[in-house]
Design a protein around this motif. Structure first.
Motif, short mmCIF file in Angstrom:
data_model
loop_
_atom_site.label_atom_id
_atom_site.label_comp_id
_atom_site.label_asym_id
_atom_site.label_seq_id
_atom_site.Cartn_x
_atom_site.Cartn_y
_atom_site.Cartn_z
N LYS A 1 0.76 -1.08 0.12
CA LYS A 1 0.04 -0.02 -0.01
C LYS A 1 0.88 1.28 -0.02
CE LYS A 1 -3.84 -2.23 2.24
NZ LYS A 1 -4.94 -2.09 3.35
N ASP A 2 2.12 1.06 -0.29
CA ASP A 2 2.85 2.34 -0.28
C ASP A 2 2.99 2.94 -1.62
OD1 ASP A 2 5.16 4.17 -0.47
OD2 ASP A 2 6.25 2.90 0.75
N VAL A 3 2.02 4.03 -1.81
CA VAL A 3 1.86 4.82 -3.06
C VAL A 3 3.10 5.17 -3.56
CG1 VAL A 3 0.58 6.30 -4.17
CG2 VAL A 3 -0.58 4.86 -2.55
N THR A 4 3.99 5.85 -2.82
CA THR A 4 5.06 6.44 -3.42
C THR A 4 6.04 5.59 -3.95
OG1 THR A 4 4.71 8.45 -1.69
CG2 THR A 4 6.80 8.09 -2.44
N TYR B 1 -3.81 11.88 -5.03
CA TYR B 1 -2.42 12.35 -4.91
C TYR B 1 -1.79 13.20 -5.89
CZ TYR B 1 2.39 11.05 -3.50
OH TYR B 1 3.85 11.27 -3.12
N LEU C 1 -4.94 3.33 -5.44
CA LEU C 1 -4.86 3.48 -3.97
C LEU C 1 -4.95 4.96 -3.66
CD1 LEU C 1 -1.57 1.09 -3.38
CD2 LEU C 1 -3.88 0.66 -2.69
N ALA C 2 -4.67 5.73 -4.35
CA ALA C 2 -4.61 7.33 -3.98
C ALA C 2 -4.80 8.24 -5.15
CB ALA C 2 -3.12 7.65 -3.47
N ARG D 1 5.66 2.70 -5.23
CA ARG D 1 4.88 2.43 -6.80
C ARG D 1 5.05 3.43 -7.64
NH1 ARG D 1 2.10 -2.22 -7.94
NH2 ARG D 1 1.41 -2.62 -5.68
N ALA E 1 -1.08 2.69 -8.54
CA ALA E 1 -0.86 3.44 -7.63
C ALA E 1 -2.08 4.33 -7.23
CB ALA E 1 0.29 4.31 -7.86
N LEU F 1 1.48 12.01 -7.89
CA LEU F 1 1.27 11.08 -8.49
C LEU F 1 0.41 11.26 -9.83
CD1 LEU F 1 1.15 7.86 -9.03
CD2 LEU F 1 -0.81 8.01 -7.56
#
Length: 233
Positions: A148-151, A183, A179-180, A153, A176, A186
C-alpha cells in the motif's frame, strides 16, 4: 574490514549515542559485512511468494510509525548525505550502502530513488546472480514488502518511464492511482507519461487534477501547451 572500522568510528563519534545504540551499531555493521557476501538473485529478487523479506536487521517499513525509531541507526551509517547525492560511499561503495539501506528498509523512498538514479547514470548491468539487485528488483521488493506504499510504486513508475518501459510504467501508475486517486504528485507524474504516450486528453484531465490540488511544477502544463492543450483557468 577497514571499511567496517571506518563505519564504526563514524557512528561512535556521536557521543550522544547510548551504550545500547553503540552495541547495536556494531552488530549492524558486522551483519552488513557478512550479508554483503551473499549473491543477490535478480531472477526472483529474493522474493519467495507468501514469505516475508528477511535481513539481519529488520526489515522495517519506512511508512509505518511504529518502525520509525528503528530507522535512524541504519540511515546514519549507510545513507549519509554523500551516499544520497551519489558522491561517495560511507562504509564501502555507494551501491553497497544503498543496498544495505534497502534490505533493512525496503521501501525507503529516497534510497529507492538514489539506487535507481545511480544505476541509470552509471548504466549498471547486473547478472542474474550478482553482488547487488537491479533497480527493478529493489522496487519489486519494496512493493512486495509494503503493497500500500503509493510513493514506492510511483517511484517505480517514474523509473520505468525514464528507462523506456512505458507500458510497464502505465501499469504501475494505474495501480498506484487505485490506492490514492487524489495524490497530486502522482497525477502530475502520470500526466508526464501520458504526454509521452500521446494520450493528450487524458493527460489534460490528470493535469487539471494535479494543479487543482496545488502541485507547483509547471512542466506538465508546458508540455501540454506545446501540443495545443491548455488547462482551464
Amino acid at each position: 574490514m577497514l571499511e567496517i572500522c571506518k563505519s564504526l568510528l563514524a557512528l561512535v563519534k556521536d557521543y550522544t549515542m547510548s551504550y545500547r545504540s553503540i552495541t547495536l551499531a556494531v552488530v549492524l555493521i558486522f551483519s552488513a559485512f557478512f550479508s554483503n557476501a551473499a549473491p543477490r538473485n535478480n531472477f526472483n529478487c529474493g522474493i519467495e511468494p507468501g514469505q516475508p523479506l528477511t535481513n539481519p536487521y529488520g526489515p522495517y517499513d519506512a511508512i509505518k510509525p511504529s518502525d520509525a525509531a528503528k530507522l535512524p541507526i541504519v540511515l546514519r551509517a549507510h545513507f549519509t548525505t554523500d551516499v544520497e547525492r551519489l558522491i561517495r560511499g560511507s562504509t564501502g561503495s555507494i551501491m553497497g550502502d544503498i543496498d544495505y539501506t534497502l534490505r533493512a528498509i525496503p521501501n525507503h523512498h529516497r534510497a529507492l530513488a538514489a539506487m535507481a538514479k545511480y544505476q541509470r547514470r552509471e548504466k549498471v548491468k547486473l547478472q542474474e546472480r550478482d553482488k547487488f539487485y537491479t533497480a527493478h528488483c529493489y522496487f519489486n521488493r519494496a512493493i512486495y514488502f509494503s503493497p500500500k506504499d503509493v510513493t514506492a510504486r510511483m517511484l517505480y513508475a517514474m523509473h520505468l518511464h525514464l528507462t523506456g518501459g512505458l507500458d510497464a510504467s502505465l501499469n504501475q501508475y494505474q495501480q498506484a492511482l487505485e490506492l490514492a486517486p487524489d495524490y497530486a504528485e502522482l497525477n502530475y507524474n502520470f500526466g508526464l507519461l501520458l504526454v509521452d504516450l500521446k494520450q493528450y486528453e487524458e493527460a489534460l484531465l490528470v493535469a487539471e487534477k494535479a494543479y487543482s490540488s496545488g502541485y507547483p511544477l509547471p512542466g506538465l502544463k508546458n508540455k501540454l501547451l506545446a501540443v495545443g492543450f491548455k488547462l482551464s483557468e
